[in-house]
Design an enzyme around this catalytic site. Structure first.
Site: not given
Ligand code: 8OZ
Length: 359
Positions: A98, A179, A226, A316-317
């Site tokens: 990723q 992000y 994503r 994920g989890r």
């Molecule tokens: C949780 C903690 C730090 C980063 C994301 C890359 O939310 C993360 C992330 C998740 O996509």
């Protein structure tokens, strides 16, 4: 009938089943943000998933916003990831990296030369950032100059080439969770008045340029994306997420990506708090392989794949806590619970010590 255990071909990547491991940040990288042998062991344990999507991996030094997150921009990082891909391939699995740039979700203490983090616009996120020793308030980022944008695009393309050198089967561009690429996409974080801000076409421009560049670099049949249309994570919102994301997926169709990976809902927030969004509409508008993610269990995942609502489901989890999740699903076996205290602690405990089913 196609179900969760059916093989699939996503572009150039053959999946043994449709259980995908979702990207999960785990903060276990070593010095220089290099993946260690422990990281390789963690992913090797999970190689029976049809496809592993790695934790987010910064494409350049400015793309870092958390301690001990493994990058893909130095020779040492490439060599570290090579151990990971060798381990996963040795166990018969497939793995895509990723690609990540955090944008404003950073701090001068985590930036080269103590510089301000960069973003589409100089808008400070609410909240705090962990800089390694302490929590600190986010700062107001520096808006990227128009002339700097090709450099950012170039970082993604070079990172994709680095991922190929490290032996990955593909990459997933991270354009979710607040992000950098999401900051450009959404109206709350992008107030630019140039070709990269304003209407949805302009807000999507950087993402689409990055996708073009990454596809040119390694071939679109090894590239996924994503998106997380309504997650509020990292203080982000959109005035009209349906309009924004309908447009984005329609623009992606000609690229013929390996897959599109949609994080539904709002991260860990309860379902009642999820902002309404028509994911089925994205499925209909998008012509390629469609992965859905968030809060699926075996029954709901099986239903999504057999009904055609998804081509695969990312967990994920459940995969974090059950390295042999596919076998547990097959046998209807009980599941281990994740140790939430140790998600980001940097140790083996809560990372590589989740038990497998007895043979
Ligand atoms: C949780 C903690 C730090 C980063 C994301 C890359 O939310 C993360 C992330 C998740 O996509």
């Amino acid at each position: 009938m196609t179900d969760l255990f059916s093989p699939a071909r996503f572009g150039a990547i053959d999946l043994a089943n449709r259980v995908v491991m979702s990207s999960l940040t785990r903060n276990r990288a070593g010095a220089g943000n290099v993946p260690t042998p422990l990281v390789a062991e963690y992913y090797r344990q999970r190689a029976s998933a049809g496809l592993i999507l790695t934790e987010a991996s910064p494409v350049c030094a400015e793309g870092h916003g958390y301690p001990r997150t493994p990058g893909i921009h130095t020779p040492e990082q490439i060599a570290g990831w090579r151990q990971v891909t060798d381990a996963v391939h040795g166990a018969g699995g497939k793995i895509a990296l990723q690609l990540w740039h955090v944008g404003r979700i950073s701090h001068p203490d985590l930036q080269p030369g103590g510089a301000l983090p960069v973003a589409p616009s100089a808008i400070r996120p609410a909240g705090q950032v962990f800089t390694g020793q302490a929590m600190q308030d986010f700062v107001t980022p520096r808006a990227l100059e128009l002339a700097e944008i090709p450099t950012v695009v170039g970082h993604y393309a070079q990172a994709a080439r680095n991922a190929m050198e490290a032996g990955f089967d593909g990459v997933e561009v991270h354009a979710g969770n607040g992000y950098l690429l999401d900051q450009f996409l959404r109206s709350s974080t992008n107030c630019r008045t140039d070709a990269y801000g304003g209407g949805k076409e302009n807000r999507a421009r950087l993402l689409l340029e990055v996708m073009d560049a990454v596809c040119d670099a390694i071939g679109s049949d090894r590239v996924g994306l994503r998106l997380s249309p309504v997650t509020p994570f990292n203080d982000i919102r959109d005035d009209d997420p349906q309009e924004t994301f309908d447009y984005v997926v329609t623009q992606l169709n000609p690229l013929r990506l390996a897959f599109l990976d949609i994080l539904q809902g709002a991260g860990g927030a309860p379902r009642e708090q999820w902002i309404p969004f028509d994911y089925d509409r994205l499925r209909t508008l998008y012509s390629g392989n469609f992965i859905r993610n968030n809060e699926y269990d075996f029954e709901t995942a099986q239903q999504a794949v057999t009904s055609g609502a998804a081509d695969a489901i990312a967990f994920g989890r459940l995969l974090l806590a059950n390295p042999d999740l596919v076998e547990r699903f097959r046998r209807g076996a009980p599941l281990n619970a994740p140790d939430y205290e140790r998600l980001y602690t940097g140790e083996e405990k809560g990372y590589t010590d989740y038990p497998f089913l007895p043979d």
